[in-house]
Design a protein around this motif. Structure first.
Motif, PDB file in Angstrom:
ATOM      1  N   UNK A   1      -6.227  -0.996   5.496  1.00  0.00           N
ATOM      2  CA  UNK A   1      -5.431  -0.248   4.504  1.00  0.00           C
ATOM      3  C   UNK A   1      -6.190  -0.143   3.185  1.00  0.00           C
ATOM      4  N   UNK A   2      -6.855  -1.239   2.774  1.00  0.00           N
ATOM      5  CA  UNK A   2      -7.536  -1.221   1.475  1.00  0.00           C
ATOM      6  C   UNK A   2      -8.693  -0.230   1.481  1.00  0.00           C
ATOM      7  N   UNK A   3      -9.249   0.069   2.649  1.00  0.00           N
ATOM      8  CA  UNK A   3     -10.399   0.976   2.743  1.00  0.00           C
ATOM      9  C   UNK A   3     -10.004   2.394   3.161  1.00  0.00           C
TER      10      UNK A   3
ATOM     11  N   UNK B   1      -6.469   3.789   2.856  1.00  0.00           N
ATOM     12  CA  UNK B   1      -5.419   4.401   2.046  1.00  0.00           C
ATOM     13  C   UNK B   1      -6.036   4.739   0.686  1.00  0.00           C
ATOM     14  N   UNK B   2      -5.893   5.968   0.202  1.00  0.00           N
ATOM     15  CA  UNK B   2      -6.516   6.324  -1.074  1.00  0.00           C
ATOM     16  C   UNK B   2      -6.030   5.410  -2.202  1.00  0.00           C
ATOM     17  N   UNK B   3      -6.933   5.018  -3.098  1.00  0.00           N
ATOM     18  CA  UNK B   3      -6.553   4.111  -4.194  1.00  0.00           C
ATOM     19  C   UNK B   3      -5.455   4.683  -5.081  1.00  0.00           C
TER      20      UNK B   3
ATOM     21  N   UNK C   1       0.814  -1.213   0.000  1.00  0.00           N
ATOM     22  CA  UNK C   1       0.000   0.000   0.000  1.00  0.00           C
ATOM     23  C   UNK C   1       0.858   1.278   0.000  1.00  0.00           C
TER      24      UNK C   1
END
Lengths: 249, 249
Positions: A240-242, A244-246, A129
């Motif tokens: 982190x997947x939700x 941290x900005x994509x 990430x």
């Protein structure tokens, strides 16, 4: 070949005490060794099977500072910290601790993670990430434990590690502090943050309540089924997947 | 007390061959044992330290079918499949394989997961997200391997397990098939599905290309940093958190 003293030295490095004393750690296995040899890390020793060394001649040439020891499978097994040793083992200098702590960027803070597999997996998640700093409380498992290094699959190369009293550290944070707990607000009601700190607790006890009190955002992954909890590394990955900005930052 | 024959029997159950022959498996540790004893599973044997048995007298009374063996720590260590045995070990009947495969609900299909820790963690993830079916290809690690049971933390109780040729199984699926790959569409561009199948591949090789071809939705967790891949269980958790609807179903 390895002398008896060298064998004893390498074996001692499975213990944190001797890693600290010599300021080196072990990295094992084909893929991980190739990743470290491809970096500018300072490699002290390469202990390898003949086949492996022959196949990686070019890579080894990049490290004139390194002593190469060709050994038999039984000697590799003798010095390996793993249950199933795998072709090659490196002794690598531990990089100097970064003095600059993360400021306006993402970091992960670990409060007492004990399982080396979890720690290594969390390092790999941080790297995936693009998170470059991991801070751990003093009682957290050593970043350079051989099983941590194995599970992190080379991601140590791109992360700065800090050991610190987390309470003091959280007090100085100038970014949102997400703390993973079973009793926070749903992560689905939160927005990704450009910079933040994610606090993850011990596998059994979770995060110390004094630290949760310092968090700006106690956060929970809503449960749909029957399990009592999620694994600490899995929770880290989901959060982190939700959060941290994509987009790369 | 345990007889020599009983010790030999329990030790044999670390091997899949003998688990199959006797149709039983091992579950170890305080928390996991309490969860199994609290269920209606058929417990064959309880092997426990005296302290543990005294503390759990009420729970043990619920299982008149069970033989209780009080042992010393050294005997427990002798029969344990774990590196650090923990107060109690159970021998439990493997439930009969469910004949009804999932139809219009969520399931996870595993193509060759090898690491028992990953498998157990995936079972725990499925349970957390309310997913009740796991299907695995024949070469996937055994659902009842002691390390799988340990990592699943009791979640076996709420999951139906199936071993099956995944190709044939995917052919009959009437729900969207998400397949985790490094070269799919971003999971952030996808919507949660009321019913679906999530296919997760082997730790090193990923999903067999013939199976990916059968997927309606090859899906990727976008990488922001440097790691080459994510751990299989972490990927499963992230994909479930983004694809299983937040509301219980």
């Amino acid at each position: 070949m390895l002398s008896k003293a060298q064998i004893k030295y390498i074996r001692s490095l499975t213990q944190q005490k001797y890693r600290k004393e010599h300021n080196v750690f072990l990295a094992e296995g084909d893929k991980i060794a190739a990743e470290w040899l491809g970096s500018n890390a300072n490699i002290r020793m390469v202990v390898a099977l003949e086949d492996w060394a022959a196949k990686h001649e070019q890579l080894l040439k990049k490290h004139p500072e390194t002593s190469l020891h060709i050994v038999t499978p039984s000697i590799l097994e003798l010095v390996s910290a793993l249950q199933t040793p795998n072709q090659v083992l490196l002794v690598i200098d531990i990089p100097g601790q970064q003095q600059t702590l993360p400021d306006r960027e993402w970091s992960i803070a670990l409060d007492g993670i004990q399982d080396p597999g979890n720690m290594g997996t969390i390092i790999r998640i941080a790297d995936w990430f693009g998170i470059r700093h991991i801070i751990a409380s003093p009682e957290t498992v050593d970043f350079y434990n051989p099983k941590v290094v194995q599970a992190a699959m080379g991601s140590h190369l791109r992360i700065s590690f800090h050991k610190s009293d987390l309470g003091a550290f959280l007090d100085t944070a100038e970014v949102p502090i997400f703390a993973a707990t079973l009793h926070g607000k749903s992560v689905y009601e939160m927005k990704p943050a450009e910079a933040a700190m994610l606090v993850i607790g011990n596998e059994g006890k979770g995060i110390d309540s004094l630290l949760i009190a310092k968090a700006t955002h106690p956060v929970t992954i809503p449960r749909r089924g029957g399990a009592e909890s999620l694994n600490a590394a899995v929770s880290t990955g989901i959060l982190c997947s939700l959060l941290v900005p994509p987009e790369a930052f």
